[in-house]
Design an enzyme around this catalytic site. Sequence first.
Site, PDB file in Angstrom:
ATOM      1  CG  LEU A 200      -0.333   0.116   2.783  1.00 26.77           C
ATOM      2  CD1 LEU A 200       0.019   1.663   2.961  1.00 26.77           C
ATOM      3  CD2 LEU A 200      -1.481  -0.356   3.904  1.00 26.77           C
TER       4      LEU A 200
ATOM      5  CB  CYS B  32       8.093   2.395   2.873  1.00 25.23           C
ATOM      6  SG  CYS B  32       6.867   1.985   4.073  1.00 25.23           S
TER       7      CYS B  32
HETATM    8  N1  NAD Z   1       3.511   2.640   6.155  1.00 19.92           N
HETATM    9  C1  NAD Z   1       3.495   2.209   5.099  1.00 19.92           C
HETATM   10  O1  NAD Z   1       3.378   2.876   4.112  1.00 19.92           O
HETATM   11  C2  NAD Z   1       4.040   0.839   4.864  1.00 19.92           C
HETATM   12  C3  NAD Z   1       3.681   0.209   3.521  1.00 19.92           C
HETATM   13  C4  NAD Z   1       3.924  -1.249   3.154  1.00 19.92           C
HETATM   14  C5  NAD Z   1       4.682  -2.063   4.285  1.00 19.92           C
HETATM   15  N2  NAD Z   1       4.965  -1.281   5.491  1.00 19.92           N
HETATM   16  C6  NAD Z   1       5.657  -1.938   6.729  1.00 19.92           C
HETATM   17  O2  NAD Z   1       4.708  -2.387   7.494  1.00 19.92           O
HETATM   18  C7  NAD Z   1       5.180  -2.508   8.758  1.00 19.92           C
HETATM   19  C8  NAD Z   1       4.310  -1.573   9.932  1.00 19.92           C
HETATM   20  O3  NAD Z   1       4.493  -0.309   9.243  1.00 19.92           O
HETATM   21  P1  NAD Z   1       3.623   0.782  10.011  1.00 19.92           P
HETATM   22  O4  NAD Z   1       3.814   1.999   8.988  1.00 19.92           O
HETATM   23  O5  NAD Z   1       2.351   0.385   9.966  1.00 19.92           O
HETATM   24  O6  NAD Z   1       4.289   1.114  11.334  1.00 19.92           O
HETATM   25  P2  NAD Z   1       3.689   2.113  12.613  1.00 19.92           P
HETATM   26  O7  NAD Z   1       4.812   2.522  13.339  1.00 19.92           O
HETATM   27  O8  NAD Z   1       2.818   3.030  11.881  1.00 19.92           O
HETATM   28  O9  NAD Z   1       2.573   1.001  13.138  1.00 19.92           O
HETATM   29  C9  NAD Z   1       2.993  -0.228  13.943  1.00 19.92           C
HETATM   30  C10 NAD Z   1       2.124  -0.362  15.240  1.00 19.92           C
HETATM   31  O10 NAD Z   1       2.592  -1.518  15.967  1.00 19.92           O
HETATM   32  C11 NAD Z   1       2.273  -1.317  17.305  1.00 19.92           C
HETATM   33  N3  NAD Z   1       2.988  -2.168  18.068  1.00 19.92           N
HETATM   34  C12 NAD Z   1       4.431  -1.877  18.464  1.00 19.92           C
HETATM   35  N4  NAD Z   1       4.741  -3.321  19.222  1.00 19.92           N
HETATM   36  C13 NAD Z   1       3.464  -3.731  19.355  1.00 19.92           C
HETATM   37  C14 NAD Z   1       3.319  -5.126  20.133  1.00 19.92           C
HETATM   38  N5  NAD Z   1       4.525  -5.816  20.809  1.00 19.92           N
HETATM   39  N6  NAD Z   1       2.250  -5.634  20.085  1.00 19.92           N
HETATM   40  C15 NAD Z   1       1.082  -5.019  19.437  1.00 19.92           C
HETATM   41  N7  NAD Z   1       1.337  -3.855  18.699  1.00 19.92           N
HETATM   42  C16 NAD Z   1       2.521  -3.519  18.652  1.00 19.92           C
HETATM   43  C17 NAD Z   1       2.371   0.300  17.508  1.00 19.92           C
HETATM   44  O11 NAD Z   1       2.035   0.747  18.681  1.00 19.92           O
HETATM   45  C18 NAD Z   1       2.051   0.752  16.134  1.00 19.92           C
HETATM   46  O12 NAD Z   1       0.537   1.157  16.416  1.00 19.92           O
HETATM   47  C19 NAD Z   1       6.623  -2.145   8.697  1.00 19.92           C
HETATM   48  O13 NAD Z   1       7.482  -3.257   8.646  1.00 19.92           O
HETATM   49  C20 NAD Z   1       6.860  -1.373   7.443  1.00 19.92           C
HETATM   50  O14 NAD Z   1       8.039  -1.308   6.542  1.00 19.92           O
HETATM   51  C21 NAD Z   1       4.761   0.272   5.864  1.00 19.92           C
END
Ligand code: NAD
Length: 445
Positions: free
Chosen positions: A158, A268
């Site tokens: 996404l 990312c």
């Molecule tokens: N943001 C993007 O556009 C995007 C797109 C594709 C992939 N990704 C990947 O997806 C993953 C997540 O990215 P994001 O942007 O959503 O991160 P983010 O930091 O927005 O969200 C992570 C969430 O996980 C929660 N969290 C942390 N530790 C936890 C635990 N032990 N138990 C439960 N919840 C916990 C945090 O409170 C937070 O709400 C990463 O690996 C990122 O590279 C992100």
Amino acid sequence: MKLCVVGSGYVGLVTAVGFAEMGHVVVGVDNDPAKVERLSSGRSPIYEPGLEELLLRNMEGGRLSFTTDLARGVAESLFCFIAVGTPNADDGSADLGTVLSVAREIARTLTGYRVVVVKSTVPVGTSKKVDQVMRETLGIAPGGTQERFDVVSNPEFLKEGSALEDVLRPDRVVVGVDNPRVAELMKELYAPFTRNGHPVYLMDVASAELTKYAANAFLATKISFINKMAELCDTTGADIMNVRMGMGSDRRIGMPFLYAGVGYGGSCFPKDVKALIHTGESLGISMGILREVEAINARQKAIPVSLIDRIYPGKADLRVAIWGGAFKAETDDIREASSLVTIDACLSRGYRVALYDPEAMENLRGRYKDRIVFGKEPYEVLAGADVLCVLTEWRVFRTPDWERVKKSMRRPVVIDGRNQYDPREIASCGIECYGVGRGERSSAT
Ligand SMILES: NC(=O)c1ccc[n+]([C@@H]2O[C@H](COP(=O)([O-])OP(=O)(O)OC[C@H]3O[C@@H](n4cnc5c(N)ncnc54)[C@H](O)[C@@H]3O)[C@@H](O)[C@H]2O)c1
């Protein structure tokens, strides 16, 4: 089908809402009680177009709930998605601490068979590590068959700003899976998303893990490539907007991600490029191409302040107006945003910074407190400014009232960090305008 999504950030929340919208029953799990409380009252902690409406609709429909209790999520679900962050460690590698600790926690709470789906962006080999730590936690010998869980890689593609649309109508779904029975379960789970012909690509786990990095690193490369061409334009008098049109209309190349500007940011590209460099180099593979991508990007982010230094050499009491703090339009995300480089450099030179952004000001206020001034609307921040830097391509900045801009500013200088404007048109209003790679016309007055 029933699933839980651990992590309710950009990816986890939008994924949870997307699955619920398609009729699945979803529990969102997050260890941040304030976030869960906010979500449970139907309010989204992040801005994404259309997200809050679907969040509410699916909660009211009884298909979506949120909790801090991971055991509850796991107990109620066949699929357990891991969507927590994977930031860079000090050496540039992806820090898998949270992914693996969530995997351990899931193992501890297993009451029956579960499919553990790694949605976080993780380096090749991570799904194997998830399998290992879960086996260790459950006291299952390494290797060999077991029937407590399977681990699947299902990277997310996404884009922030259109995250919901991307999740509901994905170009493709990539699933790395070894067990054919689990492959069928994953296809069933994704069936509502792929009815219009969007394919589910089933592949081995390592390929799925690498696909995500390959895609992001390629897009970052495309951006840095056009930025390098922009640098050539600035020294040769060519205009990058013409060059991009001429080359991007070749179907083999394409227009998307071919915009010269003040660099890529977000959570990312910077992190994934770094992690892929680390993966390659730790295997003895030269990753020079991506090192150059990073170096070009760092240079691009510094363009606004280099221009300010050039336009106002040695001047101390500058007033800098900024339009756009988010790393791109349609998001409130400021992680690795180009604006941060400009703001930090201006503050360190003692300049006054006034900023307007339609969605990102709360996040910026959290970072800068009262060290910068925030406007309620774009023109407010222009009062008495010596330079306006346009750093995010929000629609609201596309067609400004140039007369008003000129009247508001002390000296009408615009740094167009996203090539939103025609420098000739602006010059005809008596405003100095500097684009990125607009050649000799960059500073036409
Ligand atoms: N943001 C993007 O556009 C995007 C797109 C594709 C992939 N990704 C990947 O997806 C993953 C997540 O990215 P994001 O942007 O959503 O991160 P983010 O930091 O927005 O969200 C992570 C969430 O996980 C929660 N969290 C942390 N530790 C936890 C635990 N032990 N138990 C439960 N919840 C916990 C945090 O409170 C937070 O709400 C990463 O690996 C990122 O590279 C992100």
